[in-house]
Design a protein around this motif. Structure first.
Motif, PDB file in Angstrom:
ATOM      1  N   HIS A  81       0.838  -1.202   0.000  1.00  0.00           N
ATOM      2  CA  HIS A  81       0.000   0.000   0.000  1.00  0.00           C
ATOM      3  C   HIS A  81       0.872   1.252   0.000  1.00  0.00           C
ATOM      4  O   HIS A  81       1.859   1.323   0.733  1.00  0.00           O
ATOM      5  N   HIS A  83       0.367   5.846  -0.902  1.00  0.00           N
ATOM      6  CA  HIS A  83      -0.611   6.888  -1.237  1.00  0.00           C
ATOM      7  C   HIS A  83      -0.954   6.810  -2.729  1.00  0.00           C
ATOM      8  O   HIS A  83      -0.064   6.565  -3.551  1.00  0.00           O
ATOM      9  N   HIS A  84      -2.211   7.058  -3.061  1.00  0.00           N
ATOM     10  CA  HIS A  84      -2.638   6.848  -4.458  1.00  0.00           C
ATOM     11  C   HIS A  84      -1.870   7.718  -5.447  1.00  0.00           C
ATOM     12  O   HIS A  84      -1.708   7.339  -6.602  1.00  0.00           O
ATOM     13  N   GLU A  85      -1.342   8.868  -4.999  1.00  0.00           N
ATOM     14  CA  GLU A  85      -0.595   9.736  -5.926  1.00  0.00           C
ATOM     15  C   GLU A  85       0.770   9.146  -6.295  1.00  0.00           C
ATOM     16  O   GLU A  85       1.388   9.584  -7.257  1.00  0.00           O
ATOM     17  N   LEU A  87       1.221   5.726  -6.615  1.00  0.00           N
ATOM     18  CA  LEU A  87       1.007   4.349  -7.099  1.00  0.00           C
ATOM     19  C   LEU A  87       1.775   4.061  -8.386  1.00  0.00           C
ATOM     20  O   LEU A  87       2.319   2.969  -8.564  1.00  0.00           O
ATOM     21  N   LYS A 127      -2.058  -1.160  -3.727  1.00  0.00           N
ATOM     22  CA  LYS A 127      -3.300  -0.403  -3.536  1.00  0.00           C
ATOM     23  C   LYS A 127      -2.989   0.992  -3.000  1.00  0.00           C
ATOM     24  O   LYS A 127      -2.040   1.172  -2.237  1.00  0.00           O
ATOM     25  N   GLY A 128      -3.821   1.952  -3.393  1.00  0.00           N
ATOM     26  CA  GLY A 128      -3.624   3.336  -2.962  1.00  0.00           C
ATOM     27  C   GLY A 128      -4.409   3.647  -1.699  1.00  0.00           C
ATOM     28  O   GLY A 128      -5.509   3.143  -1.516  1.00  0.00           O
TER      29      GLY A 128
END
Ligand SMILES: [Zn+2]
Length: 299
Positions: A81, A83-85, A87, A127-128
């Motif tokens: 995992h 942060h989504h930024e 990924l 995953k973000g």
């Protein structure tokens, strides 16, 4: 436990080679009653003689830079995992190269060097998460604080109830903040330093150099010193611009790296750093462009 490790409740600080000096780093291990987690598995985990390999259920990453993901190969079955930024940095070497933003020959050199030094393992299944996310490990919980600037998705983690704050690359070193990638942002980094200052904790762990700190006054002193490097760079720029200078002359003068440093990406990092400071100094009226690409301190 290896020599140099520290334990606080369920949290273990896995101290890297040379106290986490790049390309190594300091990782965290958390023995939750349900889930075992590792944060920022460093290159040093590969060389440890203990049995951590394959034993983590969960990998959490402060950001997607090569030195923070270097131990991922040890945890092929764990869920990953970030942060989504950030990924995209785990999707493979092309994604990581987007974060640096290098072009031409430098991109080719960097790509080869990262693949050779860090054994990059793409994790397109990662995953973000977002600011405020929590991971319940059983007995301990990891809470995410988004602290962009170093990269867009950089985060720090607080492990509760132990009160350990993992700082990632808000790393408190004498080098100072690094905001020299395409995905870095000086103003975000400054805001993130202030955010970290306000997070309640009883122990702090930086990925590089400084390692474990257990005294808030020591943490604040190091954080202040770290933040002051930004001001010192800017003052050195203003001083140098007492006479008109081109951006190329500023890059050659160096405001981030010492004169003796010799790494292929230094000019690119100096350029990206200078562009951000120059934009801000011009906006503040402290620096003027006297010709296209030539600057001086405003008289
Ligand atoms: Zn980094």
């Amino acid at each position: 436990m290896s020599a140099g490790d520290h334990r606080i409740g369920r949290v273990r600080v896995l101290t890297g080679a040379q106290n986490g000096k790049y390309p190594a780093g300091n990782s965290l291990w958390i023995d939750g009653t349900d889930t075992r987690a590792v944060i920022d598995p460093s290159l040093s985990l590969q060389a440890r003689g203990d049995d951590l390999a394959g034993r983590a259920d969960l990998v959490l990453l402060s950001h997607a830079h090569e030195d923070h993901t270097a131990g991922l190969a040890l945890f092929a079955d764990a869920s990953v995992h970030v942060h989504h930024e950030d990924l995209v940095g785990l999707s493979g070497i092309d994604g990581l190269m987007q974060i640096y933003g290098y072009g031409g020959e430098l991109a080719a050199i960097t790509r080869a060097w990262v693949l050779e030094q860090f054994a990059q393992v793409p994790r397109p299944d990662a995953k973000g998460f977002a600011d405020g996310a929590t991971f319940d490990l059983g007995g301990s919980t990891v809470r995410v604080f988004h602290t962009p600037g170093h990269t867009r998705g950089h985060c720090v983690f607080r492990i509760e109830p132990e009160g350990v704050l993992f700082l990632g690359d808000i790393e408190l070193s004498s080098f100072g903040p690094y905001y020299g990638d395409a995905w870095s942002d000086l103003s975000d980094f400054e805001r993130s330093i202030e955010r970290v200052r306000g997070i309640d904790a009883t122990a702090w762990v930086s990925f590089h150099h400084v390692g474990l700190i257990e005294d808030r006054s020591v943490f604040l002193e190091k954080l202040d010193r770290f933040a002051a490097r930004i001001v010192e760079r800017e003052e050195a720029m203003l001083d140098f611009l007492g006479e008109p200078r081109t951006l190329e002359q500023m890059i050659a003068r160096r405001f981030v790296y010492p004169a003796h440093a010799n790494l292929p990406f230094i000019d690119a990092v100096e350029r990206r750093t200078l562009e951000q400071h120059l934009a801000r100094l011009q906006q503040q009226g402290r620096v003027t462009a006297v010709e296209p690409d030539t600057y001086r301190t405003t008289l």
